[in-house]
Design a protein around this motif. Sequence first.
Motif, PDB file in Angstrom:
ATOM      1  N   GLY A 183     -36.430   0.820 121.827  1.00  0.00           N
ATOM      2  CA  GLY A 183     -37.402   1.650 121.135  1.00  0.00           C
ATOM      3  C   GLY A 183     -37.456   3.048 121.713  1.00  0.00           C
ATOM      4  O   GLY A 183     -36.621   3.442 122.543  1.00  0.00           O
ATOM      5  N   PRO A 184     -38.461   3.833 121.316  1.00  0.00           N
ATOM      6  CA  PRO A 184     -38.518   5.259 121.680  1.00  0.00           C
ATOM      7  C   PRO A 184     -38.520   5.551 123.175  1.00  0.00           C
ATOM      8  O   PRO A 184     -38.096   6.633 123.584  1.00  0.00           O
ATOM      9  N   ARG A 185     -38.988   4.648 124.016  1.00  0.00           N
ATOM     10  CA  ARG A 185     -39.037   4.930 125.453  1.00  0.00           C
ATOM     11  C   ARG A 185     -37.761   4.496 126.170  1.00  0.00           C
ATOM     12  O   ARG A 185     -37.631   4.679 127.377  1.00  0.00           O
ATOM     13  N   ASP A 186     -36.819   3.911 125.427  1.00  0.00           N
ATOM     14  CA  ASP A 186     -35.624   3.340 126.033  1.00  0.00           C
ATOM     15  C   ASP A 186     -34.426   4.282 125.916  1.00  0.00           C
ATOM     16  O   ASP A 186     -34.446   5.238 125.142  1.00  0.00           O
ATOM     17  N   THR A 187     -33.386   3.957 126.664  1.00  0.00           N
ATOM     18  CA  THR A 187     -32.164   4.768 126.667  1.00  0.00           C
ATOM     19  C   THR A 187     -30.965   3.896 126.341  1.00  0.00           C
ATOM     20  O   THR A 187     -30.808   2.811 126.912  1.00  0.00           O
ATOM     21  N   LEU A 209     -24.938   9.342 134.136  1.00  0.00           N
ATOM     22  CA  LEU A 209     -25.984   9.162 133.140  1.00  0.00           C
ATOM     23  C   LEU A 209     -26.938   8.039 133.529  1.00  0.00           C
ATOM     24  O   LEU A 209     -28.157   8.138 133.339  1.00  0.00           O
ATOM     25  N   LEU A 210     -26.386   6.965 134.080  1.00  0.00           N
ATOM     26  CA  LEU A 210     -27.230   5.850 134.520  1.00  0.00           C
ATOM     27  C   LEU A 210     -28.137   6.271 135.673  1.00  0.00           C
ATOM     28  O   LEU A 210     -29.312   5.899 135.730  1.00  0.00           O
ATOM     29  N   GLU A 211     -27.589   7.032 136.587  1.00  0.00           N
ATOM     30  CA  GLU A 211     -28.372   7.455 137.756  1.00  0.00           C
ATOM     31  C   GLU A 211     -29.503   8.400 137.378  1.00  0.00           C
ATOM     32  O   GLU A 211     -30.544   8.434 138.059  1.00  0.00           O
ATOM     33  N   SER A 212     -29.343   9.134 136.290  1.00  0.00           N
ATOM     34  CA  SER A 212     -30.375  10.084 135.870  1.00  0.00           C
ATOM     35  C   SER A 212     -31.287   9.511 134.792  1.00  0.00           C
ATOM     36  O   SER A 212     -32.092  10.235 134.206  1.00  0.00           O
ATOM     37  N   GLY A 213     -31.155   8.204 134.527  1.00  0.00           N
ATOM     38  CA  GLY A 213     -31.938   7.576 133.477  1.00  0.00           C
ATOM     39  C   GLY A 213     -33.415   7.453 133.822  1.00  0.00           C
ATOM     40  O   GLY A 213     -33.815   7.505 134.987  1.00  0.00           O
ATOM     41  N   ASP A 214     -34.228   7.253 132.797  1.00  0.00           N
ATOM     42  CA  ASP A 214     -35.676   7.099 132.954  1.00  0.00           C
ATOM     43  C   ASP A 214     -35.984   5.669 133.395  1.00  0.00           C
ATOM     44  O   ASP A 214     -35.778   4.726 132.627  1.00  0.00           O
ATOM     45  N   PRO A 215     -36.501   5.474 134.607  1.00  0.00           N
ATOM     46  CA  PRO A 215     -36.763   4.118 135.099  1.00  0.00           C
ATOM     47  C   PRO A 215     -37.913   3.421 134.385  1.00  0.00           C
ATOM     48  O   PRO A 215     -38.088   2.206 134.525  1.00  0.00           O
ATOM     49  N   SER A 216     -38.700   4.177 133.606  1.00  0.00           N
ATOM     50  CA  SER A 216     -39.832   3.556 132.918  1.00  0.00           C
ATOM     51  C   SER A 216     -39.440   2.898 131.604  1.00  0.00           C
ATOM     52  O   SER A 216     -40.258   2.200 130.983  1.00  0.00           O
ATOM     53  N   GLY A 217     -38.205   3.118 131.158  1.00  0.00           N
ATOM     54  CA  GLY A 217     -37.743   2.519 129.906  1.00  0.00           C
ATOM     55  C   GLY A 217     -36.578   1.577 130.131  1.00  0.00           C
ATOM     56  O   GLY A 217     -35.961   1.553 131.195  1.00  0.00           O
ATOM     57  N   ALA A 218     -36.281   0.775 129.116  1.00  0.00           N
ATOM     58  CA  ALA A 218     -35.164  -0.161 129.193  1.00  0.00           C
ATOM     59  C   ALA A 218     -33.849   0.572 128.982  1.00  0.00           C
ATOM     60  O   ALA A 218     -33.801   1.650 128.384  1.00  0.00           O
ATOM     61  N   GLY A 219     -32.759  -0.019 129.473  1.00  0.00           N
ATOM     62  CA  GLY A 219     -31.433   0.570 129.324  1.00  0.00           C
ATOM     63  C   GLY A 219     -30.458  -0.403 128.685  1.00  0.00           C
ATOM     64  O   GLY A 219     -30.482  -1.603 128.970  1.00  0.00           O
ATOM     65  N   LEU A 220     -29.614   0.116 127.810  1.00  0.00           N
ATOM     66  CA  LEU A 220     -28.615  -0.697 127.120  1.00  0.00           C
ATOM     67  C   LEU A 220     -27.325   0.095 127.022  1.00  0.00           C
ATOM     68  O   LEU A 220     -27.340   1.264 126.614  1.00  0.00           O
ATOM     69  N   LEU A 254     -25.611  -5.098 128.597  1.00  0.00           N
ATOM     70  CA  LEU A 254     -24.335  -4.673 128.020  1.00  0.00           C
ATOM     71  C   LEU A 254     -24.092  -5.397 126.705  1.00  0.00           C
ATOM     72  O   LEU A 254     -24.028  -6.631 126.669  1.00  0.00           O
ATOM     73  N   ALA A 255     -23.974  -4.631 125.621  1.00  0.00           N
ATOM     74  CA  ALA A 255     -23.631  -5.186 124.312  1.00  0.00           C
ATOM     75  C   ALA A 255     -22.222  -4.723 123.946  1.00  0.00           C
ATOM     76  O   ALA A 255     -21.904  -3.539 124.046  1.00  0.00           O
ATOM     77  N   LEU A 256     -21.400  -5.665 123.518  1.00  0.00           N
ATOM     78  CA  LEU A 256     -19.983  -5.394 123.254  1.00  0.00           C
ATOM     79  C   LEU A 256     -19.659  -5.658 121.793  1.00  0.00           C
ATOM     80  O   LEU A 256     -19.853  -6.765 121.290  1.00  0.00           O
ATOM     81  N   ASP A 257     -19.173  -4.628 121.124  1.00  0.00           N
ATOM     82  CA  ASP A 257     -18.727  -4.757 119.737  1.00  0.00           C
ATOM     83  C   ASP A 257     -17.291  -5.277 119.748  1.00  0.00           C
ATOM     84  O   ASP A 257     -16.366  -4.558 120.127  1.00  0.00           O
TER      85      ASP A 257
END
Length: 396
Positions: free
Chosen positions: A124-128, A164-175, A205-208
């Motif tokens: 959602g909006p708070r995630d990356t 990019l992962l290291e600079s991510g927002d820790p308050s949101g989920a990551g995918l 991790l989602a893999l197409d």
Amino acid sequence: MLDPFARCRLHDDFEPVTEMGAYPYYRAVRERLATGEVLVDGRVLVAAGSNDYLGLSTDPRLKDAACRAVRRLGTGTSGSRLVNGSLSLHEELEGRLAAFLGQEAAMVTPTGFLANLALGALVGPRDTVLADHLIHASLLDAVRLSRARLRRYRHNDLDHLARLLESGDPSGAGLILTEGMFSSTGTLGDLPGIAGLARRHGVRLALDGAHDIGLLGAGGRGAAEHFGLEDAVDLHTLAFSKCFGTTGGAVAGPGQIIVYLRHHARSMVFSAALSPASTAAALAALDIIETEPERRHRALVAAARLRADLSGLGFETGTSETTIIPVHVGDILLCCRLWRELFDEGVFATAMVPPSVPAGRALIRVSATALHTDAQLDRIVTAFAAAGRRLGLIGG
């Protein structure tokens, strides 16, 4: 207010392409033959851009399964899976796919595009979402609909992804979103490196696997099996329009997540269910994928020969080791002219131009299948040699 129709026109590059008769899209196939050929404009052409890598779409076993399903269940499903469109045939396919991919559950969707679109329900909006620069448009649309923050890393660039992962927002989920086998270049996603970064940073991790499930790995389970990393992938998506020889798609993963997607993924809830014919054909294809490994072996051997021959002529074919061979041209107009020259030589390939590929990287996408004979491979190479010399793309 402005008229939205006034903006609806093709890209300027397509005007000269159309004028010279080199427009490469929406060419109607009259008949698809079981010999790896197609009938177009009254001519039999070698199909050299097909995603039907195992040659199953014309296999009698798939056609018979589809016909039996139509006679028993009809041509449609009357509604979405959520309400009245679910069939026991869907559930059988879902159980088989989950077992095949080593996942707890699977969810069958009407198309592979809609399978990827379903992933938008996870964020959602708070995630990356961190995505390879070359991922399919359906995955990009999933992120846009979710309103999650999209951060794209350069193709298979692990250093860029790590930053990019290291600079991510820790308050949101990551995918992380990537593909097992990329449809424009034929390259594999760097799954070992990506999976390692996902574990280190605690993101999913989602893999197409649209292009690789059925083709790669000892058992045909795709890129994850190829790399020995089946347990490292949290969620798989796949499309039946490639190795399965029909239409449809699926998402496979933990049971809890699949149940959630069944109720929250709009592409699942609000789409009519997959037709009985396509569902039955996909089941028949899975039987063949599991029992006839020689099909994927033949496709990969044919691709290796075709790649070597095209490269030997002087074409730039990239670093693919799969059934997809990209012949890089660069300029859109020149790419379409090459497509037309190949068509006239009896080869039906695929022209890929922006936004399907990055700007300045237009290419002819060639793909080998299990049906291609050595004689047909020779025809493809001969056509490229003649067309490439006429256009000055290779030496005489």
